[in-house]
Motif scaffolding. Structure first.
Motif, PDB file in Angstrom:
ATOM      1  N   THR A  45      -2.178   6.279   2.994  1.00 54.04           N
ATOM      2  CA  THR A  45      -2.650   4.939   3.360  1.00 54.04           C
ATOM      3  C   THR A  45      -3.093   4.923   4.815  1.00 54.04           C
ATOM      4  O   THR A  45      -2.374   5.409   5.695  1.00 54.04           O
ATOM      5  CB  THR A  45      -1.539   3.893   3.157  1.00 54.04           C
ATOM      6  OG1 THR A  45      -1.137   3.903   1.783  1.00 54.04           O
ATOM      7  CG2 THR A  45      -2.017   2.502   3.538  1.00 54.04           C
TER       8      THR A  45
ATOM      9  N   GLY B 171       2.770   6.340  -8.107  1.00 56.28           N
ATOM     10  CA  GLY B 171       2.238   7.678  -8.006  1.00 56.28           C
ATOM     11  C   GLY B 171       2.710   8.629  -9.077  1.00 56.28           C
ATOM     12  O   GLY B 171       2.388   9.796  -9.039  1.00 56.28           O
TER      13      GLY B 171
ATOM     14  N   SER C 233       0.179  -4.238  -8.655  1.00 59.87           N
ATOM     15  CA  SER C 233       0.992  -3.026  -8.572  1.00 59.87           C
ATOM     16  C   SER C 233       2.114  -3.079  -9.587  1.00 59.87           C
ATOM     17  O   SER C 233       2.444  -2.093 -10.228  1.00 59.87           O
ATOM     18  CB  SER C 233       1.584  -2.883  -7.163  1.00 59.87           C
ATOM     19  OG  SER C 233       0.565  -2.666  -6.223  1.00 59.87           O
TER      20      SER C 233
ATOM     21  N   ARG D 297       0.402   3.794  -2.940  1.00 62.94           N
ATOM     22  CA  ARG D 297      -0.389   4.986  -2.631  1.00 62.94           C
ATOM     23  C   ARG D 297       0.377   6.033  -1.827  1.00 62.94           C
ATOM     24  O   ARG D 297      -0.021   7.199  -1.799  1.00 62.94           O
ATOM     25  CB  ARG D 297      -1.637   4.582  -1.831  1.00 62.94           C
ATOM     26  CG  ARG D 297      -2.566   3.649  -2.572  1.00 62.94           C
ATOM     27  CD  ARG D 297      -3.422   2.819  -1.609  1.00 62.94           C
ATOM     28  NE  ARG D 297      -4.100   3.633  -0.634  1.00 62.94           N
ATOM     29  CZ  ARG D 297      -5.257   4.259  -0.846  1.00 62.94           C
ATOM     30  NH1 ARG D 297      -5.845   4.148  -2.032  1.00 62.94           N
ATOM     31  NH2 ARG D 297      -5.833   4.976   0.091  1.00 62.94           N
TER      32      ARG D 297
ATOM     33  N   GLU E 168       0.822  -1.211   0.000  1.00 65.29           N
ATOM     34  CA  GLU E 168       0.000   0.000   0.000  1.00 65.29           C
ATOM     35  C   GLU E 168       0.854   1.258   0.000  1.00 65.29           C
ATOM     36  O   GLU E 168       0.565   2.218  -0.722  1.00 65.29           O
ATOM     37  CB  GLU E 168      -0.940  -0.003   1.223  1.00 65.29           C
ATOM     38  CG  GLU E 168      -2.057  -1.026   1.148  1.00 65.29           C
ATOM     39  CD  GLU E 168      -3.055  -0.679   0.057  1.00 65.29           C
ATOM     40  OE1 GLU E 168      -3.381   0.509  -0.117  1.00 65.29           O
ATOM     41  OE2 GLU E 168      -3.518  -1.602  -0.638  1.00 65.29           O
TER      42      GLU E 168
END
Length: 319
Positions: A28, A211, A250, A23, A19
């Protein structure tokens, strides 16, 4: 309350790394980590009081390896042997924990917990001293810090490259710097870049990272940015050397032309001028150099970007 399965802690750490990498640490929540693991938020908090403690647990193996590598080099009596032992030891540590380091590029998550930051800083200060050698002058100290700094970025950016090839390429680069450094300052005016540096920097193709905005963007947000939309070097779905792996979804979302892939003939044209964006790490370096008294021209030459780009990342007078 039913007993918590013995592997829940490891699963929480795995999910948290996934995560945070996808993110960002700050975006998160504990609830999202719990949902990914398939447990309640209370179950996560049973193992970790908060996100900072999760990051601490993720960083602990890397810090232990880092301390051990530096300590082993420090035990060598011969300065040259100690220098290369610590350089090679750091390369091994970064290779083993490269996906954790990549997570840190997103929003400097490893700096949220003071204990991690101080332990990392102290180890790197000791490593720099070993590379600089006994009684170093200022130039040797600067050269040592350059050698240390150049070890981690290629490993993070090209994390999916074969470890042996990546290790060899990184060490060759360090030897070029330390064993036979060229004099790049001759014939240059203050603040100017070495011949070809701007052209080389303009062709840099950074892999897509977690990102990163599609099509580029700026480095003002928590993203690793570069030029174009070139090759990803996302962690594989299998497993990282530090025992934690990023998920297949991912990895698929970050994959591009492959780590360090060469540009196609249609994209091989040299771009004029210097790059107009900086990664978060470069922006932080620029701010530190500015705080230490460096001019915008000096910072631009050191980082291979334009002065306008530097100005965009420096604090205003009110700051």
């Amino acid at each position: 309350m039913a007993a918590t399965p013995p592997d829940t802690r490891t699963r929480i750490l795995q999910a948290a790394l996934e995560e945070f990498a996808a993110r960002g640490y700050h975006a998160t929540s504990i609830r999202e980590i719990a949902e990914r693991v398939g447990v309640t938020k209370t179950a996560v908090l049973y193992h970790f009081p908060g996100k900072a403690e999760i990051v601490g647990a993720l960083a602990a193996p890397m810090l232990e390896d880092l301390d051990a590598a530096v300590a082993a080099a420090a035990r060598l009596a011969e300065p040259v042997a100690a220098k290369w032992a610590v350089i090679e030891g750091l390369v091994e540590v970064w290779l083993a924990h490269r996906y954790l380091l990549r997570m840190n590029l997103y929003d400097l998550a490893l700096a949220v917990e003071n204990t991690i930051f101080h332990r990392f800083r102290d180890a790197m200060v000791r490593a720099n001293a070993l590379v600089a050698g006994p009684d170093p002058d200022f130039e040797r100290q600067v050269r040592a810090s350059q050698a240390i700094a150049m070890l981690s970025d290629p490993i993070v950016l090209f994390a999916d490259a074969p470890a042996g090839a990546l290790r060899a390429a990184v060490l060759r680069g360090v030897r070029l710097l330390l064993d036979a450094p060229p004099d790049l300052s001759a014939g240059r005016t203050e603040g100017s870049a070495p011949d070809g540096l701007a052209r080389a920097a303009a062709e840099v193709r950074l892999p897509d990272g977690p990102g990163r905005p599609e099509g580029g963007g700026t480095a003002d947000g928590p993203a690793l940015v570069g030029h174009g939309a070139s090759g990803g070097s996302a962690p594989p779905a299998g497993g990282a050397s530090d025992g934690l792996a990023l998920p297949a979804e991912s990895a698929a979302g970050q994959a591009g032309n492959g780590a360090g892939a060469a540009p196609t003939s249609g994209a091989a044209r040299v771009r004029r001028g210097r790059p107009g964006v900086m990664s978060p790490a470069m922006a932080e370096t620029a701010r530190r150099m500015h705080a230490a008294g460096s001019t915008a021209a000096e910072i631009a030459a050191a980082l291979g970007v334009s002065r306008a780009t530097v100005y965009r990342h420096l604090p205003g007078p009110e700051q």
